[in-house]
Each structure stands twice: as structure tokens, then as C-alpha cells.
Scaffold this active site. Structure first.
Site, short mmCIF file in Angstrom:
data_model
loop_
_atom_site.label_atom_id
_atom_site.label_comp_id
_atom_site.label_asym_id
_atom_site.label_seq_id
_atom_site.Cartn_x
_atom_site.Cartn_y
_atom_site.Cartn_z
N HIS A 48 0.73 -1.18 -0.04
CA HIS A 48 -0.06 0.09 -0.08
C HIS A 48 0.89 1.27 -0.08
O HIS A 48 1.81 1.44 0.69
CB HIS A 48 -1.10 -0.11 0.90
CG HIS A 48 -0.42 0.24 2.67
ND1 HIS A 48 -0.26 1.47 3.18
CD2 HIS A 48 -0.30 -0.59 3.38
CE1 HIS A 48 0.04 1.22 4.45
NE2 HIS A 48 0.17 -0.24 4.55
N ASP A 72 5.87 0.98 7.10
CA ASP A 72 4.51 0.83 6.72
C ASP A 72 4.10 1.93 5.73
O ASP A 72 3.60 3.04 6.09
CB ASP A 72 3.72 0.91 7.94
CG ASP A 72 2.27 0.69 7.85
OD1 ASP A 72 1.78 0.06 6.60
OD2 ASP A 72 1.38 0.82 8.84
N GLU A 111 -5.23 2.14 2.35
CA GLU A 111 -5.27 1.01 2.96
C GLU A 111 -5.59 1.13 4.54
O GLU A 111 -6.22 0.58 5.28
CB GLU A 111 -3.95 0.16 3.04
CG GLU A 111 -3.82 -1.20 3.39
CD GLU A 111 -3.29 -1.23 4.87
OE1 GLU A 111 -3.35 -2.28 5.61
OE2 GLU A 111 -2.98 0.10 5.38
N GLU A 112 -4.97 2.33 4.91
CA GLU A 112 -5.15 2.74 6.38
C GLU A 112 -6.31 2.90 6.99
O GLU A 112 -6.44 3.05 8.20
CB GLU A 112 -4.01 3.73 6.68
CG GLU A 112 -2.70 3.40 6.50
CD GLU A 112 -1.83 2.33 7.42
OE1 GLU A 112 -2.52 1.86 8.22
OE2 GLU A 112 -0.53 2.26 7.45
N ASP A 119 3.16 -5.93 2.90
CA ASP A 119 3.11 -4.55 3.98
C ASP A 119 3.85 -4.74 4.89
O ASP A 119 3.67 -5.60 6.07
CB ASP A 119 1.58 -4.61 4.37
CG ASP A 119 1.32 -3.56 5.06
OD1 ASP A 119 2.03 -2.54 5.27
OD2 ASP A 119 0.08 -3.52 5.43
N HIS A 145 2.62 4.12 12.24
CA HIS A 145 1.68 4.98 12.37
C HIS A 145 2.15 6.11 13.28
O HIS A 145 1.40 6.81 13.85
CB HIS A 145 0.38 4.19 12.78
CG HIS A 145 -0.02 3.05 11.93
ND1 HIS A 145 -0.63 2.06 12.52
CD2 HIS A 145 0.20 3.02 10.54
CE1 HIS A 145 -0.87 1.19 11.21
NE2 HIS A 145 -0.35 1.91 10.19
C1 IPO Z 1 0.64 -4.82 10.54
C2 IPO Z 1 0.08 -6.18 9.89
C3 IPO Z 1 0.29 -7.41 10.62
C4 IPO Z 1 0.70 -7.27 11.87
I1 IPO Z 1 0.76 -9.04 13.23
C5 IPO Z 1 0.96 -6.18 12.53
C6 IPO Z 1 0.77 -4.86 11.68
C7 IPO Z 1 0.24 -3.91 9.73
C8 IPO Z 1 -1.17 -3.21 9.37
N1 IPO Z 1 -1.88 -3.72 10.39
C9 IPO Z 1 -1.24 -2.04 9.01
O1 IPO Z 1 -0.98 -0.95 9.69
N2 IPO Z 1 -0.63 -1.85 7.49
O2 IPO Z 1 -0.94 -0.76 7.35
ZN ZN Z 2 -0.41 0.41 8.45
#
Ligand code: IPO
Ligand code: ZN
Length: 415
Positions: A224, A243, A277-278, A305, A382
Site C-alpha cells: 500500500h 508501513d 489501506e490505512e 506490507d 503510524h
Molecule cells: C500490521 C500487520 C500485521 C501485524 I501482526 C502487525 C501490523 C500492519 C497493518 N495493520 C497496517 O497497519 N498496515 O498498514
Molecule cells: Zn499501517
């Protein structure tokens, strides 16, 4: 400690609520257990419309590849649109199981999604998972460079943020499209497009290599483009280095090497950097819905990701929930064949933890190899601190995922 965190979270949530625009209306989301547990404090007014126990596969023991059948409660919830940033933030600040929520355009769509999640995946045409293209894959792997991945991560992190409604988020989409276009170098069988979305300005970016023999069959590799930090807005600093600049940069290196070698797959191979995505997997949801409606033969989807931060001694983590068991096995087999020095673990991440869930919900086979276990992923995401410094200013971990993704693209793209 736990109490202090929760108090800080509630205070931050209240602030965001106060700063939220007044054009709030109802939004409809589906949430898994982890995100649902936060709703009481983040959005006490949220109203549950429906819920169901959906079947998910889980590692039988921590890290092991043996699978056990499990269930997770997924709920349809009506929530004030203005509370969504607070929910996003709360989800992302959790220290325990990850997972998020999916945003839907209407209650009917949310209920339809819950219904689909309960259906066993339709037996779509399964491709051969035979690994038989090593004479192509092996020399290409030697071309891949972590320095290239790092340079792209740094460039993407320089945008103030890549938020889905911000001017910077649109500029990042334009930059990536022109970068991928120059890598394609005018090949007439390669098309780079910016995909427009309903509801926000940031465009997804797609690079499609048309298959030479079965162009109607397609493999999708995605990550993303957007980033987020609170309080979300046009000027917030959200570098999103891990991220998910890391995933997009990893895909960009796969593209660079495939183009430099003039690689021509027999099936079509598409790379996508998803918008939004977020905020509930919105970009990938629209794209997966469109492909399902058009009855596109998408035979496999790989999601990258977060690839840059090594959180465990085990290198590659394959998530078993909301993904496709047979394709996951294929991904693990690719690692064993092409990256024999690496170790592979299996874990779960909860409902809607990344864009692979959008594809799974539409019946496509998706896999999600991840940088770390659920317990040890990069906790700086984030925030303004999601920079290359958190992973030592190198992309050696990301390169492993690049090699895995390249082998996936060639092996599944060439039957
Ligand atoms: C994410 C995915 C799996 C795990 I375990 C921890 C974190 C990242 C996802 N939640 C995210 O913020 N993607 O943008
Ligand atoms: Zn994220």
C-alpha cells in the site's frame, strides 16, 4: 503501565473527536475481535447490526506450519464517520493481536461481506504450484539489490505523508507512477496506470505486464502506497518508511530487475500500490470488487506490507488467517527452494490486517508474508518515528521479501 497507555489513548481519541470535521455521517465497517474490543472506549455510540463466527485457519502451535481450524467473530458495526480516525489510531496502538477493520460504502455491502466471509471459498481454477523455473529465477535473484530498495524507501518517506486525502498522498502516487513508467521503458506489453477511486483523491498505481500466452490469467503483487499518523490530516508527518514504503519499494525492485532482464511472463503479472489501506482497506476493496465483478481470473495475490524491520530470529512470517492455505504452502516452498538459508514461521494477524483480506473476501487466493511475528513487529508504525532509522538504515530484511516476491511472480506467472 497498561492503565496509563489506555488513558493516553482515550485522551488522544477525545482530541481527535473534538478536531473532527462536522460533516459526520454514519459509516459501516466490519471488525474482528481485536478492533471490536476497542470500540466501547473509542466509539461508545457504535451500533452492532450483525455478527458471525467465520472460519479461519490458525497455526496448530506457535510458529508451526501445521494448521488447525479456528473461528473468529466478525461484526457489522455502524459508527460515526468522525470516530474512524480514533478507531484507526486505537487499533494501531494495540500491543497485542493486530487486525483492523474494513470500511464499506453501505450497510448492505457490509452485510454482504459478512455473508461472504462465512462461505467456503469457491474452488477457483487453482494454478500449478510446481516450482520449475529455476533457470529463470536464480540469475534474476542475483540482480536484486538492497541499496535500490533503501533508496526508494527514502524517497517515499520524504513526502510529508502519503495520507489518502492529502495533497502529498496524491503527489506520491504521481511520483510512483512516473518511476514505474520509466522502469517499463516504453515496452508495449507493459502498462502503467493510476487507478481512480470513488470517494477520495489518492490514486492506486498499477503496472501490468501482459501475458504472452494466457493474458487473461493474472497474478497480482501488491503493497500500500498510503501512510497515516495522528492527528491525520494534510500536514501531519507520517513517513511510513516501514508501513508501507518498504513493501512498495520491495515491489519496485522486483519490477526493476524483471524489466532489466526483459522478462516476459506467459500469464499477466500486475503490480499494485494500493491507495487508502490505512482507513479500512478501501483502495484494494474497490479493485478486488471490480475484478470479481468482471470475473477476472486472478489466480494468485501476494501482499507485501512491512518488509524492512526484522523483529525475530525467524526471517519470514506467513499469516495463516484470511489467506489461502495451498498458496501459503507454495510461498513457503519458494522460500525453501530459493532462500534456503532463511527460516519461515507461521502466525495469525486477525481480521483485515492488510490488503490481502480484500482479495480473500472476494474469493481470490491471497498470501501475506510479513517482517515479524505478531508479537514482534515494528511498533513505530503510524507515528512520525516510522523512519529508516528504526530498521538500521538498511534494507537487507526487505531484500529477502523482494527475492521471495520475484520467485513468486516468475513461477506463478510462467505456466
Ligand atoms: C500490521 C500487520 C500485521 C501485524 I501482526 C502487525 C501490523 C500492519 C497493518 N495493520 C497496517 O497497519 N498496515 O498498514
Ligand atoms: Zn499501517
Amino acid at each position: 503501565m497498561h492503565i496509563i497507555r489506555r488513558a493516553a489513548l482515550a485522551a488522544a481519541a477525545a482530541l481527535i473527536g473534538a478536531a473532527a470535521p462536522s460533516h459526520a455521517g454514519p459509516a459501516y465497517i466490519t471488525v474482528g475481535e481485536a478492533a471490536h474490543a476497542l470500540l466501547a472506549e473509542v466509539a461508545p455510540q457504535a451500533r452492532e447490526h450483525s455478527g458471525a463466527d467465520v472460519p479461519v485457519m490458525l497455526p496448530a502451535a506457535r510458529g508451526s506450519r501445521a494448521l488447525a481450524a479456528g473461528r473468529e467473530r466478525v461484526r457489522v458495526v455502524e459508527i460515526d464517520e468522525a470516530r474512524l480516525p480514533a478507531l484507526s489510531q486505537a487499533v494501531h496502538e494495540r500491543l497485542h493481536r493486530c487486525g483492523g477493520f474494513v470500511h464499506h460504502d453501505s450497510l448492505a455491502e457490509a452485510l454482504a461481506t459478512l455473508h461472504r466471509l462465512q462461505q467456503p471459498a469457491a474452488a477457483a481454477a487453482t494454478p500449478s504450484y510446481a516450482i520449475d523455473d529455476s533457470s529463470t529465477v536464480t540469475p534474476l535473484l542475483a540482480q536484486m539489490q538492497d541499496s535500490q530498495i533503501l533508496a526508494t524507501i527514502e524517497r517515499l518517506s520524504q513526502f510529508q505523508n502519503r495520507y489518502y486525502t492529502s495533497s502529498h498522498g496524491q503527489a506520491a502516487s504521481d511520483w510512483l507512477a512516473s518511476t514505474w513508467r520509466s522502469l517499463a521503458g516504453g515496452r508495449t506489453d507493459v502498462q502503467v496506470t493510476q487507478v481512480q477511486h470513488r470517494g477520495w483523491p489518492q490514486k492506486s498505481v498499477s503496472l501490468l505486464i501482459r501475458g504472452s500466452v494466457k493474458p487473461q490469467e493474472r497474478i497480482v503483487l501488491g503493497g500500500h502506497l498510503d501512510s497515516i499518523a495522528s492527528p491525520a490530516g494534510n500536514e501531519v508527518r507520517a513517513p511510513g518508511a516501514d508501513d508501507d514504503a518498504s513493501g512498495v519499494a520491495t515491489l519496485t525492485e522486483v519490477i526493476r530487475v524483471l524489466m532489466a532482464a526483459n522478462f516476459r511472463p506467459t500469464r499477466s503479472v500486475e503490480f499494485i500500490a494500493y491507495a487508502a489501506e490505512e482507513v479500512g482497506l478501501r483502495g484494494s476493496a474497490q479493485i478486488a470488487a471490480r475484478y470479481a465483478r468482471q470475473k477476472q481470473a486472478v489466480l494468485g495475490v501476494l501482499q507485501l506490507d512491512m518488509t524492512a524491520y526484522q523483529g525475530d530470529a525467524t526471517d519470514l512470517w506467513i499469516f495463516t488467517d484470511y489467506t489461502h492455505a495451498a498458496q501459503n504452502q507454495f510461498v513457503a516452498d519458494l522460500a525453501a527452494q530459493y532462500l534456503p538459508e532463511l527460516t519461515v514461521g507461521f502466525d495469525r494477524c486477525g481480521y483485515a490486517c492488510s490488503d490481502h483480506a480484500s482479495w480473500t473476501q472476494r474469493g481470490f487466493a491471497a498470501s501475506f508474508p510479513f517482517e515479524a511475528s505478531d508479537a514482534h513487529y515494528n511498533k513505530a508504525i503510524h507515528t512520525a518515528a516510522d523512519t529508516t532509522a528504526t530498521f538500521g538504515n538498511h534494507a537487507r530484511h526487505a531484500l529477502k521479501f523482494g527475492k521471495l516476491a520475484l520467485s513468486y511472480a516468475v513461477e506463478l506467472g510462467s505456466d
